[in-house]
Scaffold this motif. Sequence first.
Motif, PDB file in Angstrom:
ATOM      1  N   VAL A 169       0.432  17.014  -0.238  1.00  0.00           N
ATOM      2  CA  VAL A 169      -0.542  15.950  -0.974  1.00  0.00           C
ATOM      3  C   VAL A 169      -0.133  16.772  -1.503  1.00  0.00           C
ATOM      4  O   VAL A 169      -1.285  17.822  -1.434  1.00  0.00           O
ATOM      5  N   GLU A 185      -4.490  -3.499  -4.370  1.00  0.00           N
ATOM      6  CA  GLU A 185      -4.345  -2.772  -3.443  1.00  0.00           C
ATOM      7  C   GLU A 185      -2.399  -2.433  -3.839  1.00  0.00           C
ATOM      8  O   GLU A 185      -2.034  -3.241  -4.246  1.00  0.00           O
ATOM      9  N   GLY A 186      -1.905  -1.529  -2.917  1.00  0.00           N
ATOM     10  CA  GLY A 186      -0.516  -1.609  -3.417  1.00  0.00           C
ATOM     11  C   GLY A 186       0.052  -0.117  -3.451  1.00  0.00           C
ATOM     12  O   GLY A 186      -1.048   1.360  -3.355  1.00  0.00           O
ATOM     13  N   THR A 240      -1.961   9.786   5.616  1.00  0.00           N
ATOM     14  CA  THR A 240      -0.276  11.030   5.543  1.00  0.00           C
ATOM     15  C   THR A 240       0.116  10.950   6.990  1.00  0.00           C
ATOM     16  O   THR A 240       1.144  11.125   7.339  1.00  0.00           O
ATOM     17  N   LEU A 293       5.068   4.872   2.679  1.00  0.00           N
ATOM     18  CA  LEU A 293       4.800   6.218   3.206  1.00  0.00           C
ATOM     19  C   LEU A 293       5.916   6.075   4.954  1.00  0.00           C
ATOM     20  O   LEU A 293       7.071   6.992   4.521  1.00  0.00           O
ATOM     21  N   THR A 308      -6.760  15.981   4.130  1.00  0.00           N
ATOM     22  CA  THR A 308      -6.136  15.010   3.480  1.00  0.00           C
ATOM     23  C   THR A 308      -6.896  13.508   4.445  1.00  0.00           C
ATOM     24  O   THR A 308      -6.916  13.612   4.899  1.00  0.00           O
ATOM     25  N   THR A 335      -0.057   3.549   2.390  1.00  0.00           N
ATOM     26  CA  THR A 335       0.599   3.422   3.615  1.00  0.00           C
ATOM     27  C   THR A 335       2.052   3.059   4.337  1.00  0.00           C
ATOM     28  O   THR A 335       2.929   3.908   4.542  1.00  0.00           O
ATOM     29  N   TYR A 352     -12.105  16.133   2.419  1.00  0.00           N
ATOM     30  CA  TYR A 352     -11.396  15.608   3.813  1.00  0.00           C
ATOM     31  C   TYR A 352     -12.094  15.190   4.791  1.00  0.00           C
ATOM     32  O   TYR A 352     -12.284  17.130   4.604  1.00  0.00           O
ATOM     33  N   ASP A 372       3.478  12.987  -0.826  1.00  0.00           N
ATOM     34  CA  ASP A 372       2.041  11.925  -0.881  1.00  0.00           C
ATOM     35  C   ASP A 372       1.465  11.927  -2.376  1.00  0.00           C
ATOM     36  O   ASP A 372       1.407  12.750  -2.593  1.00  0.00           O
ATOM     37  N   SER A 378       1.441  -1.396  -0.256  1.00  0.00           N
ATOM     38  CA  SER A 378      -0.170   0.269  -0.006  1.00  0.00           C
ATOM     39  C   SER A 378       1.308   1.387  -0.045  1.00  0.00           C
ATOM     40  O   SER A 378       1.985   1.338   0.641  1.00  0.00           O
ATOM     41  N   LYS A 403      -8.159   4.651  -6.849  1.00  0.00           N
ATOM     42  CA  LYS A 403      -6.826   5.692  -7.878  1.00  0.00           C
ATOM     43  C   LYS A 403      -6.356   5.434  -8.893  1.00  0.00           C
ATOM     44  O   LYS A 403      -7.556   4.337 -10.367  1.00  0.00           O
ATOM     45  N   SER A 435      -0.631   5.558  -4.797  1.00  0.00           N
ATOM     46  CA  SER A 435      -1.195   4.563  -4.165  1.00  0.00           C
ATOM     47  C   SER A 435      -1.663   3.698  -5.393  1.00  0.00           C
ATOM     48  O   SER A 435      -2.051   4.475  -6.357  1.00  0.00           O
TER      49      SER A 435
HETATM   50  C1  LIG Z   1      -3.605  11.080   0.395  1.00  0.00           C
HETATM   51  C2  LIG Z   1      -3.644   9.436   0.395  1.00  0.00           C
HETATM   52  N1  LIG Z   1      -2.602   8.948   0.878  1.00  0.00           N
HETATM   53  C3  LIG Z   1      -2.232   7.922   1.518  1.00  0.00           C
HETATM   54  C4  LIG Z   1      -2.484   7.339   1.000  1.00  0.00           C
HETATM   55  C5  LIG Z   1      -2.862   5.876   1.514  1.00  0.00           C
HETATM   56  O1  LIG Z   1      -3.081   5.049   0.365  1.00  0.00           O
HETATM   57  P1  LIG Z   1      -2.660   3.405   0.313  1.00  0.00           P
HETATM   58  O2  LIG Z   1      -4.327   2.941   0.296  1.00  0.00           O
HETATM   59  O3  LIG Z   1      -2.306   2.538  -0.532  1.00  0.00           O
HETATM   60  O4  LIG Z   1      -2.683   2.901   1.859  1.00  0.00           O
HETATM   61  C6  LIG Z   1      -4.651   8.055   0.113  1.00  0.00           C
HETATM   62  C7  LIG Z   1      -5.432   6.121  -0.036  1.00  0.00           C
HETATM   63  O5  LIG Z   1      -6.725   6.845  -0.250  1.00  0.00           O
HETATM   64  C8  LIG Z   1      -5.042   8.673   0.191  1.00  0.00           C
HETATM   65  O6  LIG Z   1      -5.999   8.833  -0.268  1.00  0.00           O
END
Ligand SMILES: Cc1ncc(COP(=O)(O)O)c(C=O)c1O
Length: 387
Positions: A131, A192-193, A89, A64, A85, A61, A327, A157, A59, A186, A181
């Motif tokens: 972001v 996922e990834g 993040t 990061l 965000t 996440t 958000y 991000d 992911s 996306k 992401s």
């Molecule tokens: C701004 C932002 N950062 C990070 C992520 C995390 O992505 P992932 O779901 O691939 O972990 C997302 C997911 O929606 C996101 O919108």
Amino acid sequence: MQKVSKFLPVSVPGADEETIEEVVNVLKSGWLATGPLTRRFEEDLSKYFEGRTAMCFTSATVGLQAALSAIGIKAGDEVITTSFTFAATANVIAASGARPVFVDTDENTFNIDPNGIAAACTSKTKAIMPVHYAGLPVDLDPIYEIAKQKNLRVIEDAAHAFGAVYKNRKIGTFGDIQVFSFHPIKNMTSGEGGCVVSDSEAEQKTMSLLRFHGIDRSIWDRFSKNGNSSYDVVYPGLKSNMSDIQSAIGIHQLQKVEAFNEERRRLAARYRRAFAELEEDLFLQGIPDYDFVHSGHLFPVCLRDASGRDDFLDYLKENSVGAVPYYTPLHLFTYYRETFGYKKGDFPKAEYIGARVACLPLYCGLKDEEQDYVIHIVGQFFDKRRR
Ligand SMILES: Cc1ncc(COP(=O)(O)O)c(C=O)c1O
């Protein structure tokens, strides 16, 4: 206008026959874990990013998180980011033990306001994490200028920004570290990834240890015919390696992502034209004065009257249109209030947009007549409200 026969969600991932066939081939191949297809996906991504190294994760996440660890972020440090965000993040900053220091939003672009960053820097600041909200590139030049002056790292991000362009350069082809992401919502997916694009070999080595148990040799290198099965553990790494099933999907999506983005941008332009008539009711993400290409990831609309936003979301849903309030600013959530002392009023522009925003369906495969229906329902909501 007649009601659509199916619910129109915010996003739907595309899966063409070629991708399905490739996934079936992986399933039949006897090798599902990280292997030759993930290696190929990383090479293809590296070509896309003009030779920079791309490392795949399960992911964005964890990507990061790995990037923060690789640049040495630890307890007591501060990382500057935006409150407007997704939770990931700032969660990764907090999970590293550092403090997420929010800077308010630019009310035109909905991105972090670069003008607020210098004042937020302290002796503990180690990095800036902007972001590219909805796929509109942040104004990166002033951010990299501050980073240079204050010796800070930048982790972009770029979860929303695959294929976005800032001043004639594709996001991910320049700068410090970018994280993309491949979540199914996306612009391109691997189920996922995510991937981390970077330059430092030492940092890539750390990320690779974090990604796979701290083992100094890849699983493919150990289990394949000519592999060497011995290994050493040199770090308490966890596990976030992409499987070849995911990579099979990603390889095909990458080949089509430019076409996907074109279609997303075409649909976004149709929304923009239609909503020009609703200027009294809605405002949209603005057009910055620097050169850019939007990735077309999300299409956010903001209600001028915040008191109608939740009714708006409900009305759309009742009429088979999915819309999401992406958000709520992170500083308003319990964890951020209780852990870091943030409170309502701290970032008024993020709150202003967060209270008004709703993202509408935007994906390849959304038919023009379906989008016309979404536009019709949006207009109908305001007509009824005025009556
Ligand atoms: C701004 C932002 N950062 C990070 C992520 C995390 O992505 P992932 O779901 O691939 O972990 C997302 C997911 O929606 C996101 O919108």
